[in-house]
Design a protein around this motif. Structure first.
Motif, mmCIF file in Angstrom:
data_model
loop_
_atom_site.group_PDB
_atom_site.id
_atom_site.type_symbol
_atom_site.label_atom_id
_atom_site.label_comp_id
_atom_site.label_asym_id
_atom_site.label_seq_id
_atom_site.Cartn_x
_atom_site.Cartn_y
_atom_site.Cartn_z
ATOM 1 N N LEU A 152 33.324 60.827 32.959
ATOM 2 C CA LEU A 152 33.111 60.146 31.683
ATOM 3 C C LEU A 152 33.396 61.096 30.520
ATOM 4 N N SER A 153 33.764 60.554 29.379
ATOM 5 C CA SER A 153 33.957 61.415 28.216
ATOM 6 C C SER A 153 33.777 60.622 26.926
ATOM 7 N N LEU A 154 33.204 61.308 25.947
ATOM 8 C CA LEU A 154 33.031 60.781 24.593
ATOM 9 C C LEU A 154 33.905 61.623 23.676
ATOM 10 N N HIS A 155 34.803 60.982 22.954
ATOM 11 C CA HIS A 155 35.742 61.706 22.098
ATOM 12 C C HIS A 155 35.090 62.058 20.761
ATOM 13 N N ILE A 156 35.242 63.313 20.370
ATOM 14 C CA ILE A 156 34.778 63.799 19.071
ATOM 15 C C ILE A 156 35.951 63.688 18.101
ATOM 16 N N SER A 157 35.703 63.239 16.893
ATOM 17 C CA SER A 157 36.768 62.913 15.938
ATOM 18 C C SER A 157 37.511 64.127 15.368
ATOM 19 N N TYR A 158 37.476 65.246 16.037
ATOM 20 C CA TYR A 158 38.293 66.406 15.685
ATOM 21 C C TYR A 158 39.742 66.129 16.080
ATOM 22 N N ASP A 215 40.799 69.755 8.955
ATOM 23 C CA ASP A 215 41.346 70.524 10.072
ATOM 24 C C ASP A 215 42.869 70.401 10.130
ATOM 25 N N ARG A 216 43.380 69.173 9.929
ATOM 26 C CA ARG A 216 44.828 68.961 9.945
ATOM 27 C C ARG A 216 45.509 69.683 8.781
ATOM 28 N N ALA A 217 44.900 69.613 7.592
ATOM 29 C CA ALA A 217 45.475 70.284 6.416
ATOM 30 C C ALA A 217 45.504 71.796 6.623
ATOM 31 N N ARG A 218 44.431 72.361 7.174
ATOM 32 C CA ARG A 218 44.385 73.802 7.438
ATOM 33 C C ARG A 218 45.475 74.193 8.442
ATOM 34 N N GLY A 219 45.644 73.380 9.476
ATOM 35 C CA GLY A 219 46.693 73.648 10.451
ATOM 36 C C GLY A 219 48.079 73.576 9.838
ATOM 37 N N GLN A 220 48.309 72.541 9.044
ATOM 38 C CA GLN A 220 49.617 72.385 8.407
ATOM 39 C C GLN A 220 49.896 73.545 7.450
ATOM 40 N N GLU A 221 48.880 73.924 6.691
ATOM 41 C CA GLU A 221 49.029 75.040 5.741
ATOM 42 C C GLU A 221 49.384 76.341 6.457
ATOM 43 N N ASN A 222 48.843 76.524 7.646
ATOM 44 C CA ASN A 222 49.081 77.758 8.398
ATOM 45 C C ASN A 222 50.173 77.621 9.456
ATOM 46 N N PRO A 232 35.285 73.290 18.204
ATOM 47 C CA PRO A 232 35.271 73.113 16.743
ATOM 48 C C PRO A 232 33.881 73.322 16.147
ATOM 49 N N GLU A 233 33.847 73.507 14.849
ATOM 50 C CA GLU A 233 32.602 73.512 14.080
ATOM 51 C C GLU A 233 32.802 72.580 12.902
ATOM 52 N N GLY A 234 31.766 71.826 12.582
ATOM 53 C CA GLY A 234 31.836 70.915 11.448
ATOM 54 C C GLY A 234 31.119 69.614 11.751
ATOM 55 N N SER A 235 31.341 68.648 10.872
ATOM 56 C CA SER A 235 30.723 67.319 10.996
ATOM 57 C C SER A 235 31.786 66.318 11.412
ATOM 58 N N TYR A 236 31.544 65.655 12.521
ATOM 59 C CA TYR A 236 32.482 64.698 13.092
ATOM 60 C C TYR A 236 31.677 63.473 13.534
ATOM 61 N N HIS A 237 32.273 62.629 14.357
ATOM 62 C CA HIS A 237 31.547 61.506 14.951
ATOM 63 C C HIS A 237 32.191 61.158 16.294
ATOM 64 N N ILE A 238 31.475 60.413 17.097
ATOM 65 C CA ILE A 238 32.007 59.926 18.366
ATOM 66 C C ILE A 238 32.838 58.706 18.036
ATOM 67 N N PRO A 290 25.928 55.701 21.010
ATOM 68 C CA PRO A 290 26.938 54.684 20.675
ATOM 69 C C PRO A 290 28.118 55.295 19.925
ATOM 70 N N ASN A 291 29.236 54.588 19.909
ATOM 71 C CA ASN A 291 30.371 55.001 19.081
ATOM 72 C C ASN A 291 29.909 55.099 17.636
ATOM 73 N N GLN A 292 30.541 55.971 16.897
ATOM 74 C CA GLN A 292 30.274 56.280 15.491
ATOM 75 C C GLN A 292 29.039 57.157 15.284
ATOM 76 N N THR A 293 28.408 57.624 16.363
ATOM 77 C CA THR A 293 27.289 58.554 16.208
ATOM 78 C C THR A 293 27.810 59.850 15.586
ATOM 79 N N PRO A 294 27.210 60.303 14.478
ATOM 80 C CA PRO A 294 27.626 61.572 13.888
ATOM 81 C C PRO A 294 27.302 62.732 14.833
ATOM 82 N N ILE A 295 28.163 63.741 14.839
ATOM 83 C CA ILE A 295 27.924 64.957 15.607
ATOM 84 C C ILE A 295 28.199 66.146 14.704
#
Length: 187
Positions: A104-110, A115-122, A87-93, A171-176
């Motif tokens: 180990l893994s840190l989840h990105i809020s994608y 992103d969901r609206a674009r997917g639904q639209e298409n 993905p590209e954009g602004s998210y957070h952990i 930490p959790n909530q770190t912007p990415i």
């Protein structure tokens, strides 16, 4: 080039013998203790063109890592499930998994709402489960060789020792922020 061919053959042989399924059952690893809050990252930047990830604090680089990404990382931002794009954009952990199939893994809020609206639209599923992670369990000995290929389904991969460090500094909530081209000098 020969390294890529050899690595590809090694992966194909391992998959053929079911090694990956067996190793996925092995625990991801004991998560490290977090560093003190005053030493933690307050932002992560990923520069896809440079294949680099930066842990930042007060606009100063704390740590930098060479990364592997989705196999189609250079085809633009992630659009749908299975496109192997990062993905590209602004998210957070938003959460972490100490029992991941990769070290180990840190989840990105994608995907976010856009992103969901674009997917639904298409008419497609935008995908999910985009992580920063180490190597698949049982593959840690590959170390930095994994970076010879962009091999993930859209995630950001580092070595296991780097993942230990990233886990402890983030930490959790770190912007990415994930972009095509970013440099700490531009910040």
């Amino acid at each position: 080039m020969i390294y890529r061919v050899l690595l590809g053959l090694l992966i194909i042989v391992a998959i053929a013998f079911g090694y990956t399924k067996v190793m996925a059952r092995i625990a991801s690893g004991i998560p490290p203790v977090s560093v003190e809050a005053e030493h933690q990252a307050d932002h992560i930047y990923v520069s896809k063109d440079d294949r680099m990830m930066y842990l930042m604090q007060d606009e100063i680089v704390l740590k930098s890592y060479s990364i592997a990404m989705g196999a189609q990382w250079d085809a633009g931002p992630k659009q749908r499930e299975g496109d192997e794009r990062t993905p590209e954009g602004s998210y957070h952990i938003d959460w972490r998994n100490p029992r991941s199939v990769a070290h180990l893994s840190l989840h990105i809020s994608y995907p976010d709402s856009d992103d969901r609206a674009r997917g639904q639209e298409n008419g497609y599923d935008p995908g999910s489960n985009i992580m920063i992670h180490g190597l698949p369990n049982g593959w840690g000995a590959l170390g930095s060789l994994h970076r010879l290929l962009n091999w993930t389904d859209g995630c950001i991969a580092v070595t296991n020792s780097e993942m230990q460090e990233i886990w402890s500094f983030t930490p959790n909530q770190t912007p990415i922020t994930i972009v095509s081209n970013w440099s700490p000098n531009n910040n």
